[in-house]
Design an enzyme around this catalytic site. Structure first.
Site, short mmCIF file in Angstrom:
data_model
loop_
_atom_site.label_atom_id
_atom_site.label_comp_id
_atom_site.label_asym_id
_atom_site.label_seq_id
_atom_site.Cartn_x
_atom_site.Cartn_y
_atom_site.Cartn_z
CG ASP A 129 14.24 27.07 -3.40
OD1 ASP A 129 14.56 27.75 -4.39
OD2 ASP A 129 14.28 25.83 -3.37
CB CYS A 176 55.50 19.89 5.87
SG CYS A 176 57.25 19.74 5.49
#
Length: 511
Positions: free
Chosen positions: A470, A45
């Site tokens: 940038d 699980c």
């Protein structure tokens, strides 16, 4: 008491007591990093499974689903391990093993130009070794050390979990499920499914249908499919949706509340499929519900993986956020790096964004779509075009592109990029090798380091991309010294792309 946050150690190194605490508290931060095998049932699980927690002595813990299946456990039909978010590939200390996992994943999912075609595992592993420039034996050795299982076992688990999701969430015939999952034949698919899950594909589909909840989308037609994709919390949903909303292209994309819609074309077995998709965030469940048009169903595996990359569902915030503690702006918990649904489209948008504002780049890209995009019928108002293909832009007359207000230097860069992609010299997807792809980009006219880094960030999903010059990054850092900014960013490796998103989002106001 809640389990402690995940450490920097690989999932398999998590102490069993901490793993059991995560299971008992259903801690979603461990989803996809931890799987629990229950010896009394033979089932494994996710830690978020809603069933009653098993006794501690009946639990065995694994860092990957493939390890649980190699130990003989079958996936739970309730929590469905195939829904768990994937692992960030930089979790592996072995770069070659991480790259091999990317290439093997591409073999399963396909759908990317230049990605390896789906093939049976024995043929795929030698091909991946050749692509990496190493021997088959060396690949198996480093892969076993990094991932705990052989490449074939890992690949088989990925294929079967994908098949399990398609059997549960779609009405695709078993034959199409087998092909979409990367199996060369239905016979081999049935044999592998029965061997690992101890039932036939049709039987699993019936079991899933008998216990299925109400449909996720009541308005969907029988021909459509809605897949569930999980993420690890926290997830900076506000930041992601704002980023996408500011850049959405009319005709191609829509952002409506928690829902993102767009058109998409992708290659599939020698043809191009075109259609629409709708991705709706479900924050309470830590899930994305992905609705796919009938025309895209044959390539639904590739669409699923593009969604995971485009919305960065596999990021591990516990590892990333801790590394960004020294950011000079308030850190956003669970920050994500939105990628591209199409690598070529992402690269085009980067080129058109050179030295202009986000709004100006959006206007130029909109004109390109209106002039060269292909019309497409969808059930959504104003969502009616496909982004132009590389072949279309490569063949266009430069003066036709120039009339859109795109300067000559950008036209030259766009067409050089389009030509390289159309000819197969440049592949823009996350299975592509980073160094050689950056080198090819750098060889094209009009593409410098800033453009190459952003393309790597959005098209190749490179988490350490850093476009040093940038202007937005430098504004957020409070200075215009690119060299000083790069030195400052050393503290944020190997997650500098996530630092970029934090810096950008600190400058963007919500409309």
């Amino acid at each position: 008491m809640p389990a402690p946050p995940p450490s920097a150690a690989p999932p398999s190194a998590l102490h069993d007591d901490a793993a059991y605490a995560a299971l008992r508290t259903r801690d979603a931060r461990f989803d996809g990093r931890l799987f629990v095998g229950v010896t009394s049932t033979g089932i494994y699980c996710r830690p978020v499974c809603r069933v009653r927690a098993p006794r501690r002595e009946n639990c065995r813990f694994f860092g990957q689903a493939a390890l649980a299946e190699a130990a003989g456990f079958r996936p739970c039909l309730r929590c469905r391990p195939e829904l768990a978010p994937g692992l960030s590939l930089t979790d592996s200390s072995d770069v070659l093993a991480a790259q091999a996992a990317r290439l093997l994943a591409a073999a399963v999912h396909g759908g990317e130009a230049g990605a390896p075609a789906a093939a049976d595992a024995p043929a795929t592993v030698p091909a991946v070794a050749a692509r990496l420039g190493i021997t088959d034996r060396h690949l198996r050795r480093i892969f076993q050390r990094a991932h705990g299982v052989t490449p074939i076992a890992w690949l088989t688990t990925q294929r079967l979990l994908l098949a399990k999701q398609l059997l549960t969430d779609t009405a695709l015939p078993v034959t199409e499920v087998a092909l979409a999952s990367g199996f060369a034949s239905v016979r081999r698919f049935n044999a592998a499914f029965a061997e690992h899950y101890r039932l036939q594909p049709g039987a699993l589909r019936k079991q899933a249908a008998d216990g299925a909840p109400a449909p996720l989308s009541p308005d969907r037609t029988a021909a459509e499919a809605t897949l569930r994709l999980a993420w690890r919390p926290p997830y900076d949903l506000h930041g992601v949706l704002d980023f996408l909303r500011h850049r959405a292209l009319p005709g191609i994309e829509q952002v409506d509340g928690l829902t993102v819609r767009r058109t998409l074309a992708l290659p599939h077995h020698g043809q191009v499929l075109a259609g629409w998709l709708q991705a709706r965030f479900e924050p309470a469940r830590h899930e994305l519900h992905l609705r796919v048009a009938p025309a895209l169903l044959p390539a639904i595996a590739a669409v699923r993986e593009r969604a995971r990359q485009a919305l960065d569902l596999d990021a591990d915030p516990a590892r990333i956020d801790a590394q960004l503690a020294t950011l000079p702006v308030p850190a956003r918990p669970g920050v994500r790096v939105p990628g591209g649904w199409c690598g070529f489209e992402s690269a085009v948008r980067v080129i058109l964004g050179q030295q202009v504002t986000v709004a100006a780049a959006r206007t130029l890209t909109r004109r390109l779509v209106e002039r060269f995009g292909t019309p497409l019928d969808t059930p959504f108002d104003s969502l009616d075009r496909l982004f132009p293909s590389a072949a279309t832009l490569a063949a266009a007359a430069p003066e036709d592109i120039g009339t859109l207000g795109i300067v000559r230097q950008r036209v030259r860069a766009l067409q050089a990029l389009a030509q390289a992609v159309a000819e197969g010299r440049l592949h823009l997807h996350r299975a592509a090798p980073l160094d050689s792809t950056l080198a090819t980009l750098a060889s094209l006219p009009g593409i410098g380091d800033w453009s190459a880094q952003l393309i790597a960030m959005r098209a190749l999903a490179w988490p350490d991309a850093w476009p040093a010059t940038d202007i937005g990054i430098l504004n957020a850092l409070g200075h215009r010294d690119a060299k000083a900014g790069t030195a400052q960013a050393e503290a944020w490796r190997p997650w500098r792309a996530y630092a970029v998103m934090n810096l950008w989002l600190s400058l963007e106001a919500t409309p």
